[in-house]
Design a protein around this motif. Sequence first.
Motif, PDB file in Angstrom:
ATOM      1  N   LEU A 176       6.520  24.509  27.332  1.00 21.47           N
ATOM      2  CA  LEU A 176       7.516  23.520  27.739  1.00 21.47           C
ATOM      3  C   LEU A 176       8.262  23.023  26.513  1.00 21.47           C
ATOM      4  O   LEU A 176       7.665  22.428  25.613  1.00 21.47           O
ATOM      5  CB  LEU A 176       6.848  22.331  28.444  1.00 21.47           C
ATOM      6  CG  LEU A 176       6.104  22.607  29.748  1.00 21.47           C
ATOM      7  CD1 LEU A 176       5.419  21.332  30.225  1.00 21.47           C
ATOM      8  CD2 LEU A 176       7.042  23.119  30.825  1.00 21.47           C
ATOM      9  N   GLU A 303       6.466  23.638  42.263  1.00 15.96           N
ATOM     10  CA  GLU A 303       7.580  24.323  41.609  1.00 15.96           C
ATOM     11  C   GLU A 303       8.658  23.329  41.190  1.00 15.96           C
ATOM     12  O   GLU A 303       9.259  23.449  40.113  1.00 15.96           O
ATOM     13  CB  GLU A 303       8.167  25.381  42.543  1.00 15.96           C
ATOM     14  CG  GLU A 303       7.216  26.523  42.870  1.00 15.96           C
ATOM     15  CD  GLU A 303       7.040  27.489  41.716  1.00 15.96           C
ATOM     16  OE1 GLU A 303       7.678  27.290  40.661  1.00 15.96           O
ATOM     17  OE2 GLU A 303       6.252  28.434  41.861  1.00 15.96           O
ATOM     18  N   VAL A 304       8.922  22.326  42.023  1.00 21.17           N
ATOM     19  CA  VAL A 304       9.905  21.303  41.684  1.00 21.17           C
ATOM     20  C   VAL A 304       9.463  20.536  40.438  1.00 21.17           C
ATOM     21  O   VAL A 304      10.258  20.296  39.521  1.00 21.17           O
ATOM     22  CB  VAL A 304      10.111  20.333  42.869  1.00 21.17           C
ATOM     23  CG1 VAL A 304      10.862  19.073  42.416  1.00 21.17           C
ATOM     24  CG2 VAL A 304      10.878  21.014  43.984  1.00 21.17           C
ATOM     25  N   LEU A 306       7.378  21.535  38.096  1.00 14.97           N
ATOM     26  CA  LEU A 306       7.427  22.433  36.939  1.00 14.97           C
ATOM     27  C   LEU A 306       8.864  22.596  36.430  1.00 14.97           C
ATOM     28  O   LEU A 306       9.123  22.488  35.226  1.00 14.97           O
ATOM     29  CB  LEU A 306       6.846  23.792  37.316  1.00 14.97           C
ATOM     30  CG  LEU A 306       6.942  24.889  36.246  1.00 14.97           C
ATOM     31  CD1 LEU A 306       6.261  24.446  34.962  1.00 14.97           C
ATOM     32  CD2 LEU A 306       6.330  26.177  36.763  1.00 14.97           C
ATOM     33  N   ASP A 307       9.792  22.849  37.332  1.00 16.94           N
ATOM     34  CA  ASP A 307      11.192  23.044  36.925  1.00 16.94           C
ATOM     35  C   ASP A 307      11.757  21.777  36.271  1.00 16.94           C
ATOM     36  O   ASP A 307      12.512  21.864  35.295  1.00 16.94           O
ATOM     37  CB  ASP A 307      12.044  23.414  38.141  1.00 16.94           C
ATOM     38  CG  ASP A 307      11.746  24.813  38.656  1.00 16.94           C
ATOM     39  OD1 ASP A 307      11.124  25.586  37.912  1.00 16.94           O
ATOM     40  OD2 ASP A 307      12.119  25.114  39.807  1.00 16.94           O
ATOM     41  N   THR A 308      11.365  20.621  36.786  1.00  9.72           N
ATOM     42  CA  THR A 308      11.866  19.363  36.225  1.00  9.72           C
ATOM     43  C   THR A 308      11.317  19.128  34.825  1.00  9.72           C
ATOM     44  O   THR A 308      12.033  18.691  33.923  1.00  9.72           O
ATOM     45  CB  THR A 308      11.487  18.177  37.130  1.00  9.72           C
ATOM     46  OG1 THR A 308      11.981  18.408  38.453  1.00  9.72           O
ATOM     47  CG2 THR A 308      12.082  16.875  36.609  1.00  9.72           C
ATOM     48  N   ARG A 310      10.386  21.474  32.738  1.00  6.88           N
ATOM     49  CA  ARG A 310      11.063  22.445  31.864  1.00  6.88           C
ATOM     50  C   ARG A 310      12.463  21.951  31.479  1.00  6.88           C
ATOM     51  O   ARG A 310      12.853  21.969  30.314  1.00  6.88           O
ATOM     52  CB  ARG A 310      11.180  23.785  32.577  1.00  6.88           C
ATOM     53  CG  ARG A 310       9.920  24.630  32.545  1.00  6.88           C
ATOM     54  CD  ARG A 310      10.115  25.844  33.412  1.00  6.88           C
ATOM     55  NE  ARG A 310       9.110  26.863  33.167  1.00  6.88           N
ATOM     56  CZ  ARG A 310       8.936  27.924  33.931  1.00  6.88           C
ATOM     57  NH1 ARG A 310       9.722  28.104  34.993  1.00  6.88           N
ATOM     58  NH2 ARG A 310       8.019  28.809  33.676  1.00  6.88           N
ATOM     59  N   ASP A 311      13.218  21.506  32.478  1.00  2.00           N
ATOM     60  CA  ASP A 311      14.582  21.043  32.217  1.00  2.00           C
ATOM     61  C   ASP A 311      14.601  19.838  31.295  1.00  2.00           C
ATOM     62  O   ASP A 311      15.477  19.711  30.427  1.00  2.00           O
ATOM     63  CB  ASP A 311      15.280  20.673  33.546  1.00  2.00           C
ATOM     64  CG  ASP A 311      15.519  21.901  34.423  1.00  2.00           C
ATOM     65  OD1 ASP A 311      15.441  23.032  33.890  1.00  2.00           O
ATOM     66  OD2 ASP A 311      15.751  21.726  35.625  1.00  2.00           O
ATOM     67  N   GLN A 314      14.071  20.938  27.500  1.00  2.00           N
ATOM     68  CA  GLN A 314      14.907  21.971  26.882  1.00  2.00           C
ATOM     69  C   GLN A 314      15.715  21.390  25.714  1.00  2.00           C
ATOM     70  O   GLN A 314      16.083  20.244  25.721  1.00  2.00           O
ATOM     71  CB  GLN A 314      15.844  22.567  27.922  1.00  2.00           C
ATOM     72  CG  GLN A 314      15.141  23.528  28.866  1.00  2.00           C
ATOM     73  CD  GLN A 314      16.111  24.162  29.854  1.00  2.00           C
ATOM     74  OE1 GLN A 314      17.267  23.765  29.977  1.00  2.00           O
ATOM     75  NE2 GLN A 314      15.618  25.145  30.580  1.00  2.00           N
TER      76      GLN A 314
END
Length: 314
Positions: A176, A303-304, A306-308, A310-311, A314
């Motif tokens: 991450l 998944e939501v 995890l994606d949040t 990651r975003d 970044q």
Amino acid sequence: MRWAVLRAYDPAMSIEHRRDVIRDLTTFVVVARELNFTRAAAKLGVTQSALSYTIKVLEERIGVRLLTRTTRSVGLTEAGERLLDEAGRHLDGIEQVLTCISGHNDRPAGMVRIVASDHIAASVIQPAMVDVLTRYPEINLELLIDNAMADIVAERCDAGVRLGDHLASDMIVLPLGPELRMAAVATPAYFEAHGRPRMPADLNGHNCLAFRMQSVGNLYAWEFEKDGKVVSVRPQGQFVSNDPAQILVAALKGVGIAFMKEISVQAYLEDGRLERVMEDWCPGFGRYCLYYPAAKQPTAAFEVVLDTLRDGLQ
């Protein structure tokens, strides 16, 4: 013991009886995992006396002792350990299937449990999760704070977030964000009054705010590196804490120099409340990783999350 259970709970039992079986086994699994009747009763929303009665009835039905109880502790018998392993696995499987089914609705829904240290929770997870909880009211998040790197399977968590990627082979590990760095920081007023150290040796005589590690009780040594040369400094100063948040407060008040992860102080560096020194002595040292069991089927809600995360990194 397995035959005892089969004799006690006939497959031809009534629906009402089956419900009692599931209730009793669920109660036992919670008690066996907590090994504390007070915590288990609070989790189940029942009284301790009702909990004790349920366990007693279960033991009488199958004809074996499952728990050893004293005035100070609760333990599992061999039969109790076997039943926890079997019943716990099946009940967890049922819960996972139900969660997966609910996660296939039009909008992600269900519970996501994450374990992390207090620092990672405050600096990484909480900021990202505000967006998730706002946009997806059907998602529930349980955040377990544990600085000792808890076993996420034993704690029944969906995932953990920690520094570094050295984990068991049965875990899926997802990096991450960018590589992390440490930062030696203090207020402009502190540096104006006491000077700006340019190399680790210059820290002698400065008021260094030290962190005491909870796991071993030692002071965290400040480690610097430049051109292949590694220097370790034992911080000396007026203030020591095992809570990074308290060290940050002391630094912001001008007490001394703190040595913290750059991500924790970035906002204060940007607004000028803190300044950093010896930046060229602070290379990257690793990154945060999210990990979860390879055998686990991620839900839409997971998944939501995890994606949040990651975003946000970044």
